[in-house]
Motif scaffolding. Structure first.
Motif, mmCIF file in Angstrom:
data_model
loop_
_atom_site.group_PDB
_atom_site.id
_atom_site.type_symbol
_atom_site.label_atom_id
_atom_site.label_comp_id
_atom_site.label_asym_id
_atom_site.label_seq_id
_atom_site.Cartn_x
_atom_site.Cartn_y
_atom_site.Cartn_z
ATOM 1 N N TRP A 27 0.820 -1.216 0.000
ATOM 2 C CA TRP A 27 0.000 0.000 0.000
ATOM 3 C C TRP A 27 0.852 1.265 0.000
ATOM 4 O O TRP A 27 0.419 2.308 -0.465
ATOM 5 N N ARG A 28 2.108 1.190 0.486
ATOM 6 C CA ARG A 28 2.964 2.388 0.527
ATOM 7 C C ARG A 28 3.269 2.917 -0.881
ATOM 8 O O ARG A 28 3.547 4.093 -1.061
ATOM 9 N N ASN A 29 3.226 2.028 -1.870
ATOM 10 C CA ASN A 29 3.507 2.445 -3.242
ATOM 11 C C ASN A 29 2.373 3.259 -3.851
ATOM 12 O O ASN A 29 2.535 3.835 -4.921
ATOM 13 N N TYR A 30 1.232 3.284 -3.196
ATOM 14 C CA TYR A 30 0.087 4.022 -3.736
ATOM 15 C C TYR A 30 -0.091 5.393 -3.075
ATOM 16 O O TYR A 30 -1.001 6.121 -3.408
ATOM 17 N N ILE A 31 0.795 5.710 -2.140
ATOM 18 C CA ILE A 31 0.756 7.033 -1.513
ATOM 19 C C ILE A 31 1.435 8.006 -2.468
ATOM 20 O O ILE A 31 2.615 7.839 -2.789
ATOM 21 N N PRO A 32 0.697 9.011 -2.955
ATOM 22 C CA PRO A 32 1.345 9.956 -3.870
ATOM 23 C C PRO A 32 2.446 10.724 -3.131
ATOM 24 O O PRO A 32 2.224 11.271 -2.066
ATOM 25 N N ARG A 33 3.615 10.695 -3.667
ATOM 26 C CA ARG A 33 4.728 11.430 -3.067
ATOM 27 C C ARG A 33 5.640 11.920 -4.179
ATOM 28 O O ARG A 33 5.817 11.249 -5.190
ATOM 29 N N GLN A 34 6.175 13.070 -3.930
ATOM 30 C CA GLN A 34 7.103 13.634 -4.899
ATOM 31 C C GLN A 34 8.450 12.939 -4.721
ATOM 32 O O GLN A 34 8.936 12.782 -3.606
ATOM 33 N N LYS A 35 9.023 12.501 -5.824
ATOM 34 C CA LYS A 35 10.328 11.855 -5.756
ATOM 35 C C LYS A 35 11.369 12.894 -5.352
ATOM 36 O O LYS A 35 11.404 13.991 -5.880
ATOM 37 N N ARG A 36 12.198 12.524 -4.394
ATOM 38 C CA ARG A 36 13.176 13.442 -3.823
ATOM 39 C C ARG A 36 14.528 13.277 -4.508
ATOM 40 O O ARG A 36 14.882 12.183 -4.940
ATOM 41 N N VAL A 37 15.273 14.357 -4.576
ATOM 42 C CA VAL A 37 16.638 14.326 -5.084
ATOM 43 C C VAL A 37 17.569 14.489 -3.886
ATOM 44 O O VAL A 37 17.536 15.507 -3.195
ATOM 45 N N PHE A 38 18.371 13.462 -3.619
ATOM 46 C CA PHE A 38 19.308 13.465 -2.495
ATOM 47 C C PHE A 38 20.699 13.848 -2.984
ATOM 48 O O PHE A 38 21.085 13.493 -4.097
ATOM 49 N N THR A 39 21.448 14.533 -2.137
ATOM 50 C CA THR A 39 22.877 14.684 -2.390
ATOM 51 C C THR A 39 23.548 13.452 -1.779
ATOM 52 O O THR A 39 22.936 12.743 -0.964
ATOM 53 N N GLN A 40 24.794 13.212 -2.136
ATOM 54 C CA GLN A 40 25.499 12.071 -1.554
ATOM 55 C C GLN A 40 25.674 12.253 -0.044
ATOM 56 O O GLN A 40 25.609 11.275 0.707
#
Length: 159
Positions: A27-40
């Motif tokens: 079910w966690r895959n169906y939560i709309p979320r903006q994909k984040r950009v991480f630094t190293q």
């Protein structure tokens, strides 16, 4: 009909989908979320040293939350060296005992080793409990930098 199937599945298998598990049944895959950009540097903070932060790893630049696999990737575990970084090369070479393979640098790898990385990437992407959170901005590899030598003696990381 669908409701009856879900109810029967719960009564018989204690799961809603007759025991089937994949990323589609999480079910966690169906939560709309903006994909984040991480630094190293940000990714490195999620290596399990702070239990209040999720446990993250990256492969081929994609970042996954592997907190549910704490026993595998948490501090003191066999695969902790993958946490908080993109160690794509080590996924392909299975060289866990050499730090020069804990990098995203895949130059010089064989087709078999590159296929191994793709296989692990599919594993994380399709895992029932691991969720893709975004991507990591990887520092570019200097083409003049030496390619890490082959890992002829691939063996597990010493405890």
């Amino acid at each position: 009909m669908l409701g009856l199937s879900v109810c029967m599945s719960y009564l018989i298998t204690e799961t809603a989908f007759w025991g089937h598990s994949s990323k589609w049944t999480n079910w966690r895959n169906y939560i709309p979320r903006q994909k984040r950009v991480f630094t190293q540097l940000e990714l490195a903070r999620h290596d399990g040293s702070n239990a209040n932060l999720p446990l993250l790893l990256a492969i081929e630049g994609d970042v996954y939350d592997v907190s549910s696999g704490w026993g595998f990737y948490g501090p003191g575990s066999s695969y902790h060296l993958f946490a908080g970084r993109d160690a794509s090369r080590a996924f392909g070479t299975n060289c866990l005992s050499r730090s020069d393979h804990l990098t995203h640098d895949t130059r010089g790898l064989s087709e078999k080793e590159l296929a191994g990385i793709k296989g692990w990437h599919r594993y994380f992407d399709n895992h029932q409990q691991y969720v893709k959170l975004g991507v990591v901005q990887l520092s570019p590899i200097d083409p003049a930098a030496p390619i890490p030598p082959p890992c002829e003696d691939a063996k597990p990381r010493p405890k």
